[in-house]
Design a protein around this motif. Structure first.
Motif, PDB file in Angstrom:
ATOM      1  N   GLU A  56      -9.497  15.510 -31.174  1.00 19.20           N
ATOM      2  CA  GLU A  56      -9.948  15.679 -29.871  1.00 19.20           C
ATOM      3  C   GLU A  56     -11.184  16.667 -29.652  1.00 19.20           C
ATOM      4  O   GLU A  56     -11.781  16.537 -28.810  1.00 19.20           O
ATOM      5  N   GLN A  59     -14.497  14.633 -30.039  1.00 17.06           N
ATOM      6  CA  GLN A  59     -14.542  13.404 -29.397  1.00 17.06           C
ATOM      7  C   GLN A  59     -16.102  13.317 -28.949  1.00 17.06           C
ATOM      8  O   GLN A  59     -16.997  14.356 -28.907  1.00 17.06           O
ATOM      9  N   ARG A  68     -14.693   8.987 -26.995  1.00 15.64           N
ATOM     10  CA  ARG A  68     -14.009   8.155 -28.283  1.00 15.64           C
ATOM     11  C   ARG A  68     -13.729   9.320 -28.876  1.00 15.64           C
ATOM     12  O   ARG A  68     -14.084  10.612 -29.265  1.00 15.64           O
ATOM     13  N   THR A  73      -6.939   9.358 -32.397  1.00 11.08           N
ATOM     14  CA  THR A  73      -6.607   7.999 -32.096  1.00 11.08           C
ATOM     15  C   THR A  73      -5.771   7.606 -33.297  1.00 11.08           C
ATOM     16  O   THR A  73      -4.551   7.169 -33.212  1.00 11.08           O
ATOM     17  N   THR A 100       1.897  14.450 -29.813  1.00 12.82           N
ATOM     18  CA  THR A 100       0.372  14.027 -29.316  1.00 12.82           C
ATOM     19  C   THR A 100      -0.092  14.938 -28.145  1.00 12.82           C
ATOM     20  O   THR A 100      -1.077  15.122 -28.096  1.00 12.82           O
ATOM     21  N   THR A 104      -3.110  17.361 -28.247  1.00 11.90           N
ATOM     22  CA  THR A 104      -4.389  16.823 -27.296  1.00 11.90           C
ATOM     23  C   THR A 104      -4.712  17.854 -26.429  1.00 11.90           C
ATOM     24  O   THR A 104      -5.882  18.330 -26.362  1.00 11.90           O
ATOM     25  N   SER A 123      -7.787  10.688 -22.459  1.00 14.23           N
ATOM     26  CA  SER A 123      -6.897  11.448 -23.204  1.00 14.23           C
ATOM     27  C   SER A 123      -5.486  10.790 -22.829  1.00 14.23           C
ATOM     28  O   SER A 123      -4.442  10.706 -23.374  1.00 14.23           O
ATOM     29  N   ARG A 126      -4.579   7.508 -23.900  1.00 18.45           N
ATOM     30  CA  ARG A 126      -4.169   7.336 -25.281  1.00 18.45           C
ATOM     31  C   ARG A 126      -2.707   7.828 -25.358  1.00 18.45           C
ATOM     32  O   ARG A 126      -2.108   7.255 -26.221  1.00 18.45           O
ATOM     33  N   ASP A 172      -3.716  -0.361 -23.541  1.00 15.28           N
ATOM     34  CA  ASP A 172      -4.780   0.190 -23.180  1.00 15.28           C
ATOM     35  C   ASP A 172      -5.860  -0.481 -22.679  1.00 15.28           C
ATOM     36  O   ASP A 172      -6.707  -0.174 -21.500  1.00 15.28           O
TER      37      ASP A 172
END
Length: 425
Positions: A56, A59, A68, A73, A100, A104, A123, A126, A172
């Motif tokens: 994270e 990214q 991304r 991920t 997660t 994050t 985020s 995800r 997603d």
């Protein structure tokens, strides 16, 4: 608005607010539930949580629409799929979501402190996708993993992993398509197609890495993540190189487009305004991302051929020139673009961007519809743009007079929808 901006990225907001709230509620509920039940397999939770946080933190924006974080991920998917002899008590769905969410937040915090761009919507998406994958995997993964000497025994577990990853991808993609429809007025089927296209190129690499992380850790313990981390880092490096190349490419095209403004052959900002309208029409017609990129570049470079003409048009109004001069400029512009060696499709669009519809695409379907989009966009910009004085309604009336002869009826109808939704330069 391109490139990275400092602070929180607000471009996805709208329905994005709902997505962020859903992710926040889901994460908070999972943290509370996990705190009550207690954590299992702390070493694995810390290892995978650390990978998610690092991913994270690093990214990046790769396709101008979202950030991304391939490491984050892949690590989150890997933590979902832990099941094997080296995992005594697999994490439940709540613990997976909680780890997660906390990881994050831990990864985002340094970016906030440093003033770097981060995308709360991505985020949150995800987190929701990981929750879906965890729920599917928990429901269908086999619990009896005793080895009987046959590879066939591993097939149910492999199948469960693949279905869990697919469920995350589908969720997603649906959410992303909905956002694209809201933000860009793109038809939902076309937006969903684009999302699955991204999944096929980028998502597959992250999914495979997640499965490898889970399989390696489940069989060999926490020795596996450092080994699998190498291809993950290579994937991250490749994505960043691609992102950098895209930015350089786009900057070069915009610099070429500004040459006509500097030389006085187009008014200040004219090429950018034409391109923004062309992109809006392309989205309305559901063009693919590759065609959208070529369309934008063609609209930006559509006037470059005018540099070969003797004198600039007054105020950059190329429509005041004769048909022969405009088509000559289009041909010269296409030739200039072709010399780059990498913009052949863009050159073809520019070459036909001044063709009358009746003598062009109406009788030759090989002429790309993007040429008609550039033609209509440039006409509308010159009628409504800075200093022209016409209202959108009057401009639409004038363009309507040329439907079927000068302008592609499909493109003009799309322009009506775009203008009717309140498009402004």
């Amino acid at each position: 608005m391109t490139g990275e901006t400092e602070g929180l990225d607000l471009r996805n907001f709208g329905s994005g607010v709902v997505i962020v709230l859903a992710g926040a509620v889901l994460g908070l509920a999972a943290v509370v539930l996990t705190a009550r039940r207690g954590m299992t397999e702390w070493p694995a939770a810390l290892t995978f949580g650390g990978l998610i946080a690092v991913g994270e933190m690093v990214q990046f924006r790769v396709d101008r629409t979202r950030n991304r974080a391939p490491i984050a991920t892949s690590a989150a998917l890997g933590y979902c799929l832990l099941r094997g002899p080296e995992v005594a008590v697999p994490p439940d769905v709540a613990q997976i979501i909680a780890v997660t969410a906390v990881a994050t937040a831990a990864g985002v915090l340094p970016r906030v402190v440093a003033g770097l761009a981060w995308d709360a919507v991505v985020s949150s998406r995800r987190l929701l996708s990981v929750g879906a994958a965890a729920a599917v995997f928990a429901a269908i993964a086999p619990t009896d993993l005793s080895w009987n000497g046959s590879w066939r025994h591993a097939l149910p577990l492999c199948g469960a992993m693949i279905l869990a990853v697919l469920s995350a991808a589908v969720l997603d993609a649906i959410v992303g398509a909905g956002q694209s429809t809201e933000r860009h007025n793109k038809p939902f089927p076309a937006a969903l197609r684009d999302e699955f296209g991204v999944m096929g190129r980028i998502g597959m690499a992250m999914a495979i890495s997640g499965i490898l992380l889970a399989s390696g850790t489940s069989l060999a313990g926490l020795w596996a993540p450092p080994l699998v981390l190498v291809p993950l880092l290579l994937t991250q490096f490749a994505f960043r190189r691609y992102s950098s190349a895209q930015r350089t490419y786009r900057t070069t095209v915009r610099s070429m487009a500004r040459s006509t403004e500097i030389a006085g052959f187009s008014s200040p900002g004219q090429n950018a305004r034409t391109a923004s309208l062309a992109v809006a029409i392309g989205n309305d017609l559901g063009l693919t991302p590759a065609r959208m990129e070529a369309l934008e570049y063609a609209a930006l470079l559509s006037g470059v051929g005018q540099l070969a003409l003797a004198d600039p048009s007054p105020g950059g109004a190329s429509l005041l020139r004769s048909r022969e001069e405009r088509q000559q400029a289009a041909e010269i512009g296409a030739s200039i673009i072709e010399r780059s060696g990498v913009l052949d499709h863009v050159a073809e669009i520019v070459r036909h961007s001044n063709d009358p519809y009746r003598q062009g695409r109406a009788s030759n379907p090989d002429i790309p519809v993007e040429s008609g989009i550039v033609n209509v966009s440039l006409a509308y910009e010159q009628l409504v743009g800075e200093g022209s004085g016409q209202t959108p309604g009057k401009a639409m009336e004038n363009i309507g007079l040329g439907i079927g002869a000068e302008y592609d009826p499909v493109v003009v109808e799309s322009l009506r929808r775009v203008v009717g939704r309140g498009f402004r330069f």
